[in-house]
Motif scaffolding. Structure first.
Motif, mmCIF file in Angstrom:
data_model
loop_
_atom_site.group_PDB
_atom_site.id
_atom_site.type_symbol
_atom_site.label_atom_id
_atom_site.label_comp_id
_atom_site.label_asym_id
_atom_site.label_seq_id
_atom_site.Cartn_x
_atom_site.Cartn_y
_atom_site.Cartn_z
ATOM 1 N N VAL A 132 0.855 -1.203 0.000
ATOM 2 C CA VAL A 132 0.000 0.000 0.000
ATOM 3 C C VAL A 132 0.890 1.253 0.000
ATOM 4 O O VAL A 132 0.689 2.179 -0.790
ATOM 5 N N ALA A 133 1.916 1.251 0.859
ATOM 6 C CA ALA A 133 2.802 2.423 0.974
ATOM 7 C C ALA A 133 3.550 2.691 -0.325
ATOM 8 O O ALA A 133 3.716 3.842 -0.750
ATOM 9 N N GLN A 136 1.240 4.203 -2.831
ATOM 10 C CA GLN A 136 1.018 5.626 -2.507
ATOM 11 C C GLN A 136 2.195 6.477 -2.985
ATOM 12 O O GLN A 136 2.015 7.549 -3.573
ATOM 13 N N GLU A 137 3.398 5.958 -2.761
ATOM 14 C CA GLU A 137 4.619 6.676 -3.163
ATOM 15 C C GLU A 137 4.648 6.885 -4.691
ATOM 16 O O GLU A 137 4.953 7.972 -5.180
ATOM 17 N N CYS A 139 2.009 6.772 -6.764
ATOM 18 C CA CYS A 139 0.893 7.670 -7.136
ATOM 19 C C CYS A 139 1.264 9.129 -6.869
ATOM 20 O O CYS A 139 0.973 10.009 -7.684
ATOM 21 N N ASP A 140 1.921 9.379 -5.733
ATOM 22 C CA ASP A 140 2.291 10.757 -5.380
ATOM 23 C C ASP A 140 3.325 11.318 -6.365
ATOM 24 O O ASP A 140 3.264 12.481 -6.742
ATOM 25 N N VAL A 168 -5.173 2.427 -0.482
ATOM 26 C CA VAL A 168 -4.151 3.334 -1.036
ATOM 27 C C VAL A 168 -4.668 4.781 -0.985
ATOM 28 O O VAL A 168 -3.912 5.712 -0.723
ATOM 29 N N ARG A 170 -5.717 7.126 -3.124
ATOM 30 C CA ARG A 170 -5.166 8.152 -4.013
ATOM 31 C C ARG A 170 -6.092 8.275 -5.218
ATOM 32 O O ARG A 170 -6.401 7.263 -5.859
#
Length: 281
Positions: A132-133, A136-137, A139-140, A168, A170
């Motif tokens: 998940v992290a 997120q990284e 996607c960011d 997630v 996002r």
């Protein structure tokens, strides 16, 4: 772009896609691109490639990442080697996926896609939170360039995918729906699944397959569009129902047989064109 423009999965120097000339010969106007090798991802190459696409009248809709060491030999090998899930290659592959997104940005492409890998089904597994992290990284990173990240379906059930997207959290995380992969991996009935994940659809593949004797334990079989268990009329009707308007990207993974690949993609174009006019009128 017209609704449901017919596309094809293409490659330059790496990956399973067709050569661009095949897309041009078949009159296909959109492509998803398998990311070229690291050494080719330069500004100069991006400019040259864009000029070529422009000359051919072809629009790039998504750049897909793939990694050294991935193998789809069987389901256990896929679990161990594919995507950002395997812990030992995760950091290097995440960094490479960001580079692929940067290259897509040079191409003016607002979409990157990938097989993230077999996300643990147990959400309390520590690996789950790590994946998940990492999503997120990624996607960011892509968000800073106005890009969305499309997860290719297959390894997860529709419910598992919805859970992961929710966790997630996002808004630029979408689904690249491949109906054949649901059958190949034995993760669920594709028409039902596409309706479930419909509001998250960013892009779709048009690929066909037959169920394995023991779904989920062994691979199903990929076959030409119209010869498998997907039922493309139902698939396109479901896409219409969920309001999907993007390209229909044909994927046929037999690069070692280019003539057959071209012929079967040509057949898929005919099948989809006929169904498109039937459903859209």
């Amino acid at each position: 772009m017209e609704k449901w423009a017919i596309g094809v999965f293409a490659s330059l120097d790496a990956g399973l896609g067709v050569n661009l000339n095949v897309a041009q010969e078949l009159g296909i106007k959109t492509i998803q691109l398998h990311a070229p090798q690291q050494s080719s991802r330069t500004k100069e190459n991006a400019d040259a490639f864009l000029a070529k696409l422009n000359d051919m009248g072809i629009t790039l809709t998504c750049v897909f990442g793939g990694f050294e060491g991935e193998s789809y030999a069987d389901i256990p090998t896929t679990q161990k080697t594919v995507g950002l899930v395997p812990a030992e290659t995760r950091a290097a592959r995440t960094a490479e996926m960001k580079e692929i997104a940067d290259f897509a940005n040079l191409l003016g492409c607002k979409c990157v896609g990938l097989h993230i890998g077999f996300i643990p089904h147990d959400t309390s597994d520590p690996q789950y939170a790590q994946v998940v992290a990492v999503a997120q990284e990624l996607c960011d990173h892509c968000k800073t360039m106005g890009q969305s990240v499309h997860l290719e379906t297959g390894q997860e059930t529709a419910d598992g995918l919805l859970q992961f997207i929710g966790d997630v959290a996002r808004d630029n995380l979408k689904v690249n729906f491949d109906p054949a992969n649901m059958i190949l991996y034995g993760t669920g009935e594709p028409i039902e699944a596409v309706k479930k994940v419909g509001k998250h659809l960013g892009s779709v593949h048009c690929k066909d397959a037959k169920w394995a004797a023991n779904p989920g334990q062994e691979w199903g079989q990929e076959v030409p569009v119209g010869q498998g268990d997907v039922n493309f009329e139902s698939y396109l009707s479901a896409l219409q129902e969920v309001g999907y308007e993007g390209p229909l990207t044909i994927e046929r993974e037999i690069p070692q047989e280019p003539e057959r690949q071209k012929q079967e993609i040509g057949h898929a174009v005919t099948v989809l064109t006929d169904l498109k006019s039937k459903i859209l009128g």
